[in-house]
Design a protein around this motif. Structure first.
Motif, PDB file in Angstrom:
ATOM      1  N   PHE A   1       1.740  10.940  13.325  1.00  0.00           N
ATOM      2  CA  PHE A   1       2.228  12.309  13.193  1.00  0.00           C
ATOM      3  C   PHE A   1       1.293  13.172  12.343  1.00  0.00           C
ATOM      4  CE2 PHE A   1       6.142  10.229  14.366  1.00  0.00           C
ATOM      5  CZ  PHE A   1       6.875  11.202  15.037  1.00  0.00           C
ATOM      6  N   LEU A   2       1.133  14.422  12.769  1.00  0.00           N
ATOM      7  CA  LEU A   2       0.656  15.485  11.892  1.00  0.00           C
ATOM      8  C   LEU A   2       1.879  16.334  11.613  1.00  0.00           C
ATOM      9  CD1 LEU A   2      -1.240  17.515  10.462  1.00  0.00           C
ATOM     10  CD2 LEU A   2      -1.651  18.544  12.705  1.00  0.00           C
ATOM     11  N   VAL A   3       2.232  16.487  10.366  1.00  0.00           N
ATOM     12  CA  VAL A   3       3.392  17.289   9.980  1.00  0.00           C
ATOM     13  C   VAL A   3       2.896  18.537   9.266  1.00  0.00           C
ATOM     14  CG1 VAL A   3       5.525  17.380   8.638  1.00  0.00           C
ATOM     15  CG2 VAL A   3       4.851  15.245   9.763  1.00  0.00           C
ATOM     16  N   ILE A   4       3.296  19.700   9.773  1.00  0.00           N
ATOM     17  CA  ILE A   4       2.959  20.977   9.148  1.00  0.00           C
ATOM     18  C   ILE A   4       4.246  21.530   8.563  1.00  0.00           C
ATOM     19  CG2 ILE A   4       2.013  23.285   9.477  1.00  0.00           C
ATOM     20  CD1 ILE A   4       0.432  22.142  11.858  1.00  0.00           C
ATOM     21  N   SER A   5       4.313  21.535   7.245  1.00  0.00           N
ATOM     22  CA  SER A   5       5.548  21.872   6.550  1.00  0.00           C
ATOM     23  C   SER A   5       5.312  22.974   5.528  1.00  0.00           C
ATOM     24  CB  SER A   5       6.095  20.615   5.848  1.00  0.00           C
ATOM     25  OG  SER A   5       7.246  20.900   5.096  1.00  0.00           O
ATOM     26  N   CYS A   6       6.410  23.545   5.036  1.00  0.00           N
ATOM     27  CA  CYS A   6       6.314  24.585   4.012  1.00  0.00           C
ATOM     28  C   CYS A   6       5.994  23.954   2.658  1.00  0.00           C
ATOM     29  CB  CYS A   6       7.622  25.364   3.936  1.00  0.00           C
ATOM     30  SG  CYS A   6       7.552  26.788   2.806  1.00  0.00           S
ATOM     31  N   ALA A   7       5.349  24.745   1.800  1.00  0.00           N
ATOM     32  CA  ALA A   7       4.999  24.267   0.464  1.00  0.00           C
ATOM     33  C   ALA A   7       6.179  24.324  -0.506  1.00  0.00           C
ATOM     34  CB  ALA A   7       3.841  25.101  -0.098  1.00  0.00           C
ATOM     35  N   ASP A   8       7.317  24.821  -0.057  1.00  0.00           N
ATOM     36  CA  ASP A   8       8.506  24.931  -0.892  1.00  0.00           C
ATOM     37  C   ASP A   8       8.823  23.590  -1.551  1.00  0.00           C
ATOM     38  OD1 ASP A   8      11.395  25.027  -1.622  1.00  0.00           O
ATOM     39  OD2 ASP A   8      11.324  26.994  -0.655  1.00  0.00           O
ATOM     40  N   SER A   9       9.088  23.631  -2.855  1.00  0.00           N
ATOM     41  CA  SER A   9       9.323  22.389  -3.608  1.00  0.00           C
ATOM     42  C   SER A   9      10.596  21.661  -3.178  1.00  0.00           C
ATOM     43  CB  SER A   9       9.395  22.697  -5.110  1.00  0.00           C
ATOM     44  OG  SER A   9      10.498  23.542  -5.401  1.00  0.00           O
ATOM     45  N   ARG A  10      11.492  22.366  -2.493  1.00  0.00           N
ATOM     46  CA  ARG A  10      12.751  21.752  -2.061  1.00  0.00           C
ATOM     47  C   ARG A  10      12.624  21.042  -0.720  1.00  0.00           C
ATOM     48  NH1 ARG A  10      15.783  27.435  -2.436  1.00  0.00           N
ATOM     49  NH2 ARG A  10      13.787  27.940  -1.436  1.00  0.00           N
ATOM     50  N   VAL A  11      11.441  21.140  -0.123  1.00  0.00           N
ATOM     51  CA  VAL A  11      11.266  20.636   1.243  1.00  0.00           C
ATOM     52  C   VAL A  11      10.096  19.661   1.290  1.00  0.00           C
ATOM     53  CG1 VAL A  11      11.011  21.302   3.660  1.00  0.00           C
ATOM     54  CG2 VAL A  11      12.058  22.889   2.060  1.00  0.00           C
ATOM     55  N   CYS A  12      10.358  18.420   0.949  1.00  0.00           N
ATOM     56  CA  CYS A  12       9.323  17.383   0.986  1.00  0.00           C
ATOM     57  C   CYS A  12       9.520  16.556   2.259  1.00  0.00           C
ATOM     58  CB  CYS A  12       9.427  16.490  -0.244  1.00  0.00           C
ATOM     59  SG  CYS A  12       8.209  15.172  -0.285  1.00  0.00           S
ATOM     60  N   PRO A  13       8.660  16.732   3.261  1.00  0.00           N
ATOM     61  CA  PRO A  13       8.897  16.074   4.561  1.00  0.00           C
ATOM     62  C   PRO A  13       8.948  14.545   4.485  1.00  0.00           C
ATOM     63  CG  PRO A  13       6.691  17.029   4.474  1.00  0.00           C
ATOM     64  CD  PRO A  13       7.431  17.542   3.279  1.00  0.00           C
ATOM     65  N   SER A  14       8.118  13.953   3.669  1.00  0.00           N
ATOM     66  CA  SER A  14       8.136  12.489   3.568  1.00  0.00           C
ATOM     67  C   SER A  14       9.452  11.998   2.979  1.00  0.00           C
ATOM     68  CB  SER A  14       6.957  12.004   2.719  1.00  0.00           C
ATOM     69  OG  SER A  14       5.738  12.269   3.374  1.00  0.00           O
ATOM     70  N   TYR A  15       9.966  12.743   2.018  1.00  0.00           N
ATOM     71  CA  TYR A  15      11.227  12.365   1.373  1.00  0.00           C
ATOM     72  C   TYR A  15      12.402  12.572   2.320  1.00  0.00           C
ATOM     73  CZ  TYR A  15      14.589  11.861  -2.469  1.00  0.00           C
ATOM     74  OH  TYR A  15      15.595  11.427  -3.287  1.00  0.00           O
ATOM     75  N   ILE A  16      12.400  13.711   3.031  1.00  0.00           N
ATOM     76  CA  ILE A  16      13.516  14.064   3.918  1.00  0.00           C
ATOM     77  C   ILE A  16      13.528  13.190   5.174  1.00  0.00           C
ATOM     78  CG2 ILE A  16      14.470  15.887   5.385  1.00  0.00           C
ATOM     79  CD1 ILE A  16      13.163  17.875   3.356  1.00  0.00           C
ATOM     80  N   LEU A  17      12.358  12.999   5.774  1.00  0.00           N
ATOM     81  CA  LEU A  17      12.263  12.303   7.056  1.00  0.00           C
ATOM     82  C   LEU A  17      11.869  10.832   6.918  1.00  0.00           C
ATOM     83  CD1 LEU A  17      10.548  15.185   9.059  1.00  0.00           C
ATOM     84  CD2 LEU A  17      12.979  14.567   9.024  1.00  0.00           C
ATOM     85  N   GLY A  18      11.649  10.414   5.701  1.00  0.00           N
ATOM     86  CA  GLY A  18      11.428   8.984   5.454  1.00  0.00           C
ATOM     87  C   GLY A  18      10.072   8.449   5.877  1.00  0.00           C
ATOM     88  N   PHE A  19       9.049   9.297   5.936  1.00  0.00           N
ATOM     89  CA  PHE A  19       7.723   8.805   6.290  1.00  0.00           C
ATOM     90  C   PHE A  19       7.203   7.866   5.192  1.00  0.00           C
ATOM     91  CE2 PHE A  19       7.528  12.873   8.743  1.00  0.00           C
ATOM     92  CZ  PHE A  19       7.353  12.300   9.994  1.00  0.00           C
ATOM     93  N   GLN A  20       6.656   6.756   5.627  1.00  0.00           N
ATOM     94  CA  GLN A  20       6.033   5.811   4.706  1.00  0.00           C
ATOM     95  C   GLN A  20       4.527   6.073   4.649  1.00  0.00           C
ATOM     96  OE1 GLN A  20       8.003   3.661   2.833  1.00  0.00           O
ATOM     97  NE2 GLN A  20       9.562   4.956   3.803  1.00  0.00           N
ATOM     98  N   PRO A  21       3.844   5.594   3.616  1.00  0.00           N
ATOM     99  CA  PRO A  21       2.397   5.810   3.528  1.00  0.00           C
ATOM    100  C   PRO A  21       1.682   5.350   4.791  1.00  0.00           C
ATOM    101  CG  PRO A  21       3.211   4.931   1.459  1.00  0.00           C
ATOM    102  CD  PRO A  21       4.364   4.899   2.417  1.00  0.00           C
ATOM    103  N   GLY A  22       0.832   6.225   5.328  1.00  0.00           N
ATOM    104  CA  GLY A  22       0.072   5.905   6.530  1.00  0.00           C
ATOM    105  C   GLY A  22       0.716   6.371   7.818  1.00  0.00           C
ATOM    106  N   GLU A  23       1.972   6.860   7.757  1.00  0.00           N
ATOM    107  CA  GLU A  23       2.676   7.255   8.987  1.00  0.00           C
ATOM    108  C   GLU A  23       2.467   8.714   9.366  1.00  0.00           C
ATOM    109  OE1 GLU A  23       6.492   4.171   9.020  1.00  0.00           O
ATOM    110  OE2 GLU A  23       6.794   6.275   8.479  1.00  0.00           O
ATOM    111  N   ALA A  24       2.216   9.585   8.389  1.00  0.00           N
ATOM    112  CA  ALA A  24       2.113  11.012   8.685  1.00  0.00           C
ATOM    113  C   ALA A  24       0.995  11.661   7.881  1.00  0.00           C
ATOM    114  CB  ALA A  24       3.436  11.716   8.404  1.00  0.00           C
ATOM    115  N   PHE A  25       0.197  12.448   8.570  1.00  0.00           N
ATOM    116  CA  PHE A  25      -0.814  13.281   7.924  1.00  0.00           C
ATOM    117  C   PHE A  25      -0.123  14.623   7.680  1.00  0.00           C
ATOM    118  CE2 PHE A  25      -4.570  15.943   7.626  1.00  0.00           C
ATOM    119  CZ  PHE A  25      -5.477  15.128   6.959  1.00  0.00           C
TER     120      PHE A  25
END
Length: 320
Positions: free
Chosen positions: A135-159
């Motif tokens: 995955f390439l994830v393009i997300s907002c820089a908002d501190s309340r929105v951490c894509p890895s934390y919300i979507l459960g990406f593990q190291p190496g799964e998402a750029f």
């Protein structure tokens, strides 16, 4: 005041002149005349014997007639270059109190190392050699929105790329951090999915909706959010009867689809999408209700360039 001292260094058989500008705290500045300097002189006046009878009085104004300032002038002549350096350099204020935030961060890191890194050492060793995210994830820089934390990406799964309002500028806008990461992840890492994920209460979208379309500004934020002007125009046309907050919410989702279409303006992205090697997805995280919407851009229908000028999506899901 700046006191100009002209001292004589008594070297064997050859006196030579030096000029030193000294700032005395609390005094008014005085213009310092230029004096010829010896081309071979780089020595410090520290430790040298000064001839105070030859202190230059030129352009000292009232200081030259004030005997009460003489001790200051003599002190300045003795301190020499050291005082000059001190007045020119700003001494940083030291923070004696330890920062509790970093103490907590240290504890979290050590906990991560013990409970995750050491227990999955082989996995992290492999990641140290290379990465192959899907995955390439393009997300907002908002501190309340951490894509890895919300979507459960593990190291190496998402750029992951984060910017204000999770925008993807069109190809013709030229280089920026976002499309640099896009180029690398698509062409070098060959990710299989691009997920543009927005969120509720987005300050970047609110700024976009608040600003005048013709406004000229030196603000980095305002010039950046103009990338979403198409989404704003569509929102104004469709949701003009809604409240401003509701319009912002509509634009938060509209801007995601606008970014998905902008992705297709990059030749190497469209080429891989057309070949079925890459899929483009949108996502919307509502952190007020803790829900997530996910959908996929339908490239085949969008490539037909519908007369409505809209876009087609598929595989919409709602997670709650």
């Amino acid at each position: 005041m700046k006191v100009v001292l002209r001292s004589v260094l008594l070297l064997p058989k050859q006196p030579f002149l030096r000029s030193v500008t000294v700032s005395i705290l609390g005094s008014s500045p005085v213009h310092t005349p230029q004096f010829p300097r010896s081309s071979g002189s780089t020595s410090s006046i520290l430790g040298s014997k000064l001839k105070f009878s030859e202190i230059e009085q030129t352009q000292l104004g009232s200081l030259s007639s004030s005997k009460t300032n003489l001790p200051l002038r003599l002190k300045a002549s003795r301190e020499g270059i050291g005082l000059v350096q001190e007045t020119k350099e700003t001494t940083p204020k030291l923070i004696n109190k330890p920062d509790d935030s970093f103490s907590e961060m240290r504890n979290r890191f050590l906990s991560f190392k013990k409970q995750k890194y050491m227990e999955n050492l082989e996995c992290y060793k492999e990641l140290a050699e290379a990465q192959a995210p899907k995955f390439l994830v393009i997300s907002c820089a908002d501190s309340r929105v951490c894509p890895s934390y919300i979507l459960g990406f593990q190291p190496g799964e998402a750029f992951v790329v984060r910017n204000v309002a999770n925008f993807v500028p069109p190809f013709e806008n030229g280089p920026c951090e976002t499309n640099a990461a896009l180029e690398f992840s698509v062409n070098d890492l060959q990710v299989q999915n691009i997920l543009v994920t927005g969120h509720s209460c987005c300050g970047g979208i609110r700024a976009l909706m608040s600003m005048d379309d013709e406004e000229k500004s030196s603000s980095f934020i305002k010039n950046w959010v103009k990338v979403g002007k198409t989404a704003k125009s569509i929102t104004k046309a469709i949701a003009s009867n809604l409240s401003f907050d509701q319009q912002c919410k509509h634009c938060e989702k509209e801007s995601i689809n606008n970014s998905l279409l902008n992705l297709l303006t990059y030749p190497w992205v469209e080429e891989r999408v057309a070949k079925g090697l890459l899929s483009l997805h949108g996502g919307y995280y509502d952190f007020v209700e803790c829900t997530y919407e996910k959908w996929t851009l339908d490239y085949q229908k969008n490539s037909q360039k519908q007369e409505t000028g809209g876009y087609a999506i598929k595989n919409r899901e709602f997670w709650s």
